[in-house]
Design an enzyme around this catalytic site. Sequence first.
Site: not given
Length: 521
Positions: A409, A428
């Site tokens: 992301h 992440c």
Amino acid sequence: MALVPCSTLAQPVPATIHALAVQASRSSVMPSGPYDERGWLVRFYSPRNYAPAWTPSTAAAALWVLRHATLQGLDPRDYGADALQAQLSLGEADSAGFDVALTSAMLHYMADLRVGRVRSEYHTRLPDARLKQYDPVERLRTGLAAGKLQAAVQAAEPQFEQYGQVKAALAHYRALSKQPYPPLPKPRTKVAAGGAYPAADALFKRLVLLGDLPADAPPPVDGIYSERMQEGVRHFQARHGLDEDGLLGRGTIDALNVPPARRVRQLELTLERLRWLPDFGPGPLIVVDLPAYRLWALNKGSAEAPLEMRVVIGTALKTETPLFVGQMRYLEFNPYWNVPRSILEKEILPKLARNHDYLARNEMETVPPGASAADLQAGRARVRQRPGPKNSLGAIKFAMPNPMDIYLHSTPARELFKRSRRDLSHGCIRVEHPEVLAQYVLGQKASWNAETIRGAMQPGPTRHVDLVHAIPVVIFYATAIVDSKGSPRFAADVYGRDAKLEQELATRRSQLLAASETLAL
């Protein structure tokens, strides 16, 4: 290495080979690596009625391969190469024990070269499925029969371009490890261009030796750290995950003093890890190397230069990013961030207890709306963060569904990419140039280009975009790689995985030694 049991010494050679093959197939030792070799010798010798497989010339060719296993980052000791060479030199190539031992060694070597020596996160089953496409038993038997032993071995080598590049870097650093490599002195304070550094000449030679300065670069004036040398130091710092300030400080000198033999070992471990990866066909591929804090997006089978960008990964010891191969299937523009349960319990709820307005101030909401802290604690509700400037995922989420809920992301915290150490996330992976990566993954859709992507990234409703074809994403770990410009890069072992792999390989070698001693009894 298999040895002939005393009870079979008086038997004909085929009978002895049969006894040894059966003995290996009945071993009670369960395999711990990515393959089970216990039936291989029976499968190899049975079609030939247990006749010897090797002649002095083919044995010599096989032993050359085993003795040069270091070219592949493998260890000749794992295959008993020296002992087998001694037997061949003594004229024992016609013995059953030698024949079986050499066959066993070659089968192990070919399997190790194809899928690696120890199990990894990428090995989900035993035996490794790739040994069906490349069966070392069939490859060795047909290679010997056709007089193409070398081709049979080469076919086991991973076909990634990176594998060949790392192998070449390994040969280069192994040559460097044979040269004198005296330590450079550390300065008391950081030295900038034009400053005094008594060992400037030795530093210059070191930078040339490592390829960070061209051989025809002008040498420094005695004891002066020149601007040209500063360029070489910046290049070196970039290759070693250091702050690229060009200043000559203790950290940079420490990295310059790491002996090439240590770099050799890092490159060997990378080759082992590359052998773990599944086979990827031509087409798009995304690779994230965690300790290098870098992402590459490429088209496998194409000469097109890959995209390369910095990433932020999971924090060491706390929220380490796991290794796996995923499939990127869709993008979300202006995504919601669904707060993981672990973060909710460890971070959000304590902050909410201290400040009842915490969710509102951070553009967060409960699902269902209006849930209480007790509902959140009991698991009857969850928290998500609305799209917008404060959203932790930024403007784009690159989704690759997996049980660990790991994805790529963007991020509003752009300043983090300037740091040399970037293990700062909850697991992440934050990417430096999300709009460029989005253009890469949406390249199959004619309606998407740089302009439409920039427009979709503007504040607005969440937008889900499926990819035409899923793109493989490899979350990888290597402290030594070769970048898109062909330069070797080295990184710190941020998750301690090099040390763990070293121990696993040492344990395997001990097991191989114990197994050979058992057969010798």
